[in-house]
Design a protein around this motif. Structure first.
Motif, PDB file in Angstrom:
ATOM      1  N   ASP A 160       3.889   2.516   2.252  1.00 56.66           N
ATOM      2  CA  ASP A 160       5.249   3.146   2.193  1.00 56.66           C
ATOM      3  C   ASP A 160       4.495   4.627   2.219  1.00 56.66           C
ATOM      4  O   ASP A 160       3.139   4.705   0.878  1.00 56.66           O
ATOM      5  CB  ASP A 160       5.712   2.602   0.681  1.00 56.66           C
ATOM      6  CG  ASP A 160       6.569   3.844  -0.026  1.00 56.66           C
ATOM      7  OD1 ASP A 160       7.662   3.710   0.648  1.00 56.66           O
ATOM      8  OD2 ASP A 160       5.990   4.784  -0.653  1.00 56.66           O
ATOM      9  N   ILE A 161       4.687   5.713   2.873  1.00 56.23           N
ATOM     10  CA  ILE A 161       4.717   6.887   2.563  1.00 56.23           C
ATOM     11  C   ILE A 161       4.965   7.742   1.857  1.00 56.23           C
ATOM     12  O   ILE A 161       6.969   7.482   2.023  1.00 56.23           O
ATOM     13  CB  ILE A 161       4.607   7.440   3.715  1.00 56.23           C
ATOM     14  CG1 ILE A 161       3.952   6.734   4.740  1.00 56.23           C
ATOM     15  CG2 ILE A 161       4.101   8.840   3.779  1.00 56.23           C
ATOM     16  CD1 ILE A 161       2.159   6.887   4.082  1.00 56.23           C
ATOM     17  N   ASN A 163      -0.290  -3.513  13.514  1.00 57.40           N
ATOM     18  CA  ASN A 163      -0.069  -4.503  12.259  1.00 57.40           C
ATOM     19  C   ASN A 163       0.673  -5.378  12.193  1.00 57.40           C
ATOM     20  O   ASN A 163       0.803  -6.240  11.118  1.00 57.40           O
ATOM     21  CB  ASN A 163      -1.418  -3.820  10.929  1.00 57.40           C
ATOM     22  CG  ASN A 163      -2.885  -3.145  12.100  1.00 57.40           C
ATOM     23  OD1 ASN A 163      -3.850  -4.155  12.450  1.00 57.40           O
ATOM     24  ND2 ASN A 163      -2.366  -1.726  12.636  1.00 57.40           N
ATOM     25  N   ASN A 164       1.485  -5.408  12.385  1.00 55.01           N
ATOM     26  CA  ASN A 164       3.009  -6.386  12.035  1.00 55.01           C
ATOM     27  C   ASN A 164       3.339  -5.458  10.691  1.00 55.01           C
ATOM     28  O   ASN A 164       3.371  -6.712   9.620  1.00 55.01           O
ATOM     29  CB  ASN A 164       2.989  -7.457  12.665  1.00 55.01           C
ATOM     30  CG  ASN A 164       4.377  -8.171  11.765  1.00 55.01           C
ATOM     31  OD1 ASN A 164       5.571  -7.849  12.595  1.00 55.01           O
ATOM     32  ND2 ASN A 164       3.896  -9.759  11.532  1.00 55.01           N
ATOM     33  N   VAL A 165       3.151  -4.253  10.490  1.00 59.74           N
ATOM     34  CA  VAL A 165       3.273  -3.528   8.429  1.00 59.74           C
ATOM     35  C   VAL A 165       4.546  -3.667   8.577  1.00 59.74           C
ATOM     36  O   VAL A 165       5.169  -2.506   9.318  1.00 59.74           O
ATOM     37  CB  VAL A 165       2.269  -2.967   8.458  1.00 59.74           C
ATOM     38  CG1 VAL A 165       2.460  -2.226   6.971  1.00 59.74           C
ATOM     39  CG2 VAL A 165       1.100  -3.669   8.831  1.00 59.74           C
ATOM     40  N   LYS A 166       5.419  -3.614   7.840  1.00 55.35           N
ATOM     41  CA  LYS A 166       6.715  -2.780   6.845  1.00 55.35           C
ATOM     42  C   LYS A 166       6.290  -1.566   6.590  1.00 55.35           C
ATOM     43  O   LYS A 166       5.431  -1.336   5.452  1.00 55.35           O
ATOM     44  CB  LYS A 166       7.446  -3.728   6.140  1.00 55.35           C
ATOM     45  CG  LYS A 166       9.424  -3.455   6.056  1.00 55.35           C
ATOM     46  CD  LYS A 166       9.374  -3.845   4.984  1.00 55.35           C
ATOM     47  CE  LYS A 166      10.852  -3.379   4.747  1.00 55.35           C
ATOM     48  NZ  LYS A 166      11.439  -4.298   3.228  1.00 55.35           N
ATOM     49  N   PHE A 186       0.962  -0.863  -0.152  1.00 58.44           N
ATOM     50  CA  PHE A 186      -0.045   0.298   0.539  1.00 58.44           C
ATOM     51  C   PHE A 186       1.046   1.275  -0.008  1.00 58.44           C
ATOM     52  O   PHE A 186       1.348   1.581   1.092  1.00 58.44           O
ATOM     53  CB  PHE A 186      -0.777   0.035   1.661  1.00 58.44           C
ATOM     54  CG  PHE A 186      -1.794   1.237   1.536  1.00 58.44           C
ATOM     55  CD1 PHE A 186      -2.155   1.601   0.165  1.00 58.44           C
ATOM     56  CD2 PHE A 186      -1.768   1.331   2.213  1.00 58.44           C
ATOM     57  CE1 PHE A 186      -2.924   2.734   0.678  1.00 58.44           C
ATOM     58  CE2 PHE A 186      -2.903   2.559   3.241  1.00 58.44           C
ATOM     59  CZ  PHE A 186      -3.445   2.925   1.286  1.00 58.44           C
ATOM     60  N   GLY A 187       0.818   1.599  -0.973  1.00 61.62           N
ATOM     61  CA  GLY A 187       1.856   3.244  -1.096  1.00 61.62           C
ATOM     62  C   GLY A 187       1.213   4.795  -1.588  1.00 61.62           C
ATOM     63  O   GLY A 187      -0.296   4.570  -1.969  1.00 61.62           O
ATOM     64  N   ILE A 188       1.345   5.498  -0.608  1.00 61.31           N
ATOM     65  CA  ILE A 188       0.364   6.476  -0.423  1.00 61.31           C
ATOM     66  C   ILE A 188       1.131   8.287  -0.212  1.00 61.31           C
ATOM     67  O   ILE A 188       2.237   7.892   0.400  1.00 61.31           O
ATOM     68  CB  ILE A 188      -0.398   6.871   0.614  1.00 61.31           C
ATOM     69  CG1 ILE A 188      -1.680   7.996   0.977  1.00 61.31           C
ATOM     70  CG2 ILE A 188       0.575   6.424   2.278  1.00 61.31           C
ATOM     71  CD1 ILE A 188      -2.853   7.771   2.274  1.00 61.31           C
ATOM     72  N   THR A 189       0.864   8.637  -1.145  1.00 59.14           N
ATOM     73  CA  THR A 189       0.980  10.188  -1.292  1.00 59.14           C
ATOM     74  C   THR A 189       1.075  11.406  -0.446  1.00 59.14           C
ATOM     75  O   THR A 189      -0.674  11.251  -0.809  1.00 59.14           O
ATOM     76  CB  THR A 189       1.378  10.819  -2.714  1.00 59.14           C
ATOM     77  OG1 THR A 189       2.185  10.097  -3.434  1.00 59.14           O
ATOM     78  CG2 THR A 189       2.042  12.348  -2.806  1.00 59.14           C
ATOM     79  N   ILE A 204      -4.268  -0.627   6.534  1.00 59.97           N
ATOM     80  CA  ILE A 204      -3.320  -1.547   6.839  1.00 59.97           C
ATOM     81  C   ILE A 204      -3.618  -2.508   7.097  1.00 59.97           C
ATOM     82  O   ILE A 204      -2.489  -3.987   7.350  1.00 59.97           O
ATOM     83  CB  ILE A 204      -2.265  -0.460   7.794  1.00 59.97           C
ATOM     84  CG1 ILE A 204      -1.016  -0.729   8.165  1.00 59.97           C
ATOM     85  CG2 ILE A 204      -3.207  -1.096   9.273  1.00 59.97           C
ATOM     86  CD1 ILE A 204      -0.474  -0.943   8.471  1.00 59.97           C
ATOM     87  N   LYS A 205      -4.845  -2.819   6.842  1.00 61.43           N
ATOM     88  CA  LYS A 205      -5.181  -4.276   7.686  1.00 61.43           C
ATOM     89  C   LYS A 205      -5.640  -5.646   7.266  1.00 61.43           C
ATOM     90  O   LYS A 205      -4.713  -6.812   7.587  1.00 61.43           O
ATOM     91  CB  LYS A 205      -6.638  -4.290   8.495  1.00 61.43           C
ATOM     92  CG  LYS A 205      -6.789  -3.518   9.538  1.00 61.43           C
ATOM     93  CD  LYS A 205      -8.285  -3.598  10.042  1.00 61.43           C
ATOM     94  CE  LYS A 205      -8.316  -2.487  11.393  1.00 61.43           C
ATOM     95  NZ  LYS A 205      -7.978  -2.479  12.559  1.00 61.43           N
ATOM     96  N   THR A 206      -4.824  -4.618   5.707  1.00 62.25           N
ATOM     97  CA  THR A 206      -4.944  -6.136   4.644  1.00 62.25           C
ATOM     98  C   THR A 206      -3.728  -5.965   3.687  1.00 62.25           C
ATOM     99  O   THR A 206      -3.695  -6.669   2.331  1.00 62.25           O
ATOM    100  CB  THR A 206      -6.404  -6.191   3.439  1.00 62.25           C
ATOM    101  OG1 THR A 206      -6.137  -3.965   2.940  1.00 62.25           O
ATOM    102  CG2 THR A 206      -7.884  -5.778   4.003  1.00 62.25           C
TER     103      THR A 206
END
Length: 219
Positions: free
Chosen positions: A133-134, A162-165, A82-85, A126-128
């Motif tokens: 990446d921001i 959420n154990n997300v990198k 998941f990428g967001i600007t 983020i749950k999925t």
């Protein structure tokens, strides 16, 4: 074997050439004599293998446009990433002649209402995913460094829960960068800084100047 369509070669003097491939990000400094052999198709098998590793050469059967199409579709269909600007402000200390945001004269920072909505969106999304990446953007995002410093820990906590990198980068004109700012960026785990330049000093300063008309290339 054929040459890539994405090769760039820059003569840096002293019989040295910078070789860069924009598709693979292959980068090397080579002797001019080797570059000449590359241009005239007289490389040895060992030399061919080296150029192959960097993507400067490729097998005849490969289509680079197919590779690009595949990578685009792979990214689009990747449900783990998941990428967001985020643009915390549209204000800027530059007045570039081509900027589509150059009428933004105020220094407003993203409102609390927008921040709350954004946080809610990230928490749900983020749950999925496995990777977030921001990309910090603007305007000039370093004008909102206090906002970035305040907001980043909130995102990091969500990732941790959420154990997300988490990865993050920033696109900046670089004018405000100093050791203190870099320290903040490091604390916020912003590991990639893209600084925008428009060619050589004269060309850059004619296009990317401060609001008072002063050049920015040297800084």
């Amino acid at each position: 074997m054929k040459k890539s369509n994405y090769n760039f070669f820059i003569d840096i003097g002293e019989d040295k050439i910078i070789a860069y491939n924009s598709l693979t990000n292959g980068l090397a400094i080579i002797e001019y004599s080797l570059f000449k052999k590359f241009k005239t198709n007289t490389l040895s098998k060992e030399e061919e293998d080296d150029f192959l590793k960097g993507g400067f050469l490729l097998e005849e059967s490969l289509d680079e446009l197919d590779i690009i199409r595949y990578n685009v579709q792979k990214t689009r269909c990747n449900s783990d990433f998941f990428g967001i600007t985020i643009a915390p402000t549209l204000a800027c200390n530059f007045k570039c002649i081509y900027c589509y945001e150059k009428d933004q004269e105020n220094y407003k920072i993203m409102s609390d209402e927008v921040v709350n909505s954004l946080m809610h969106y990230i928490e749900n999304k983020i749950k999925t995913v496995k990777n977030l990446d921001i990309c910090w953007y603007g305007g000039e995002p370093l004008l909102a460094i206090d906002f970035i410093k305040k907001f980043s820990p909130q995102i990091l906590n969500i990732c941790k829960e959420n154990n997300v990198k988490y990865t993050s980068g920033i696109v900046t004109n670089g004018y405000l960068l100093n050791s203190d700012i870099c320290k903040i960026l490091k604390e916020c785990l912003i590991s990639d800084i893209q600084i925008t330049l428009d060619g050589t000093k004269k060309y850059h300063d004619d296009r990317r100047m401060l609001k008072n008309g002063s050049g920015t290339f040297d800084r």
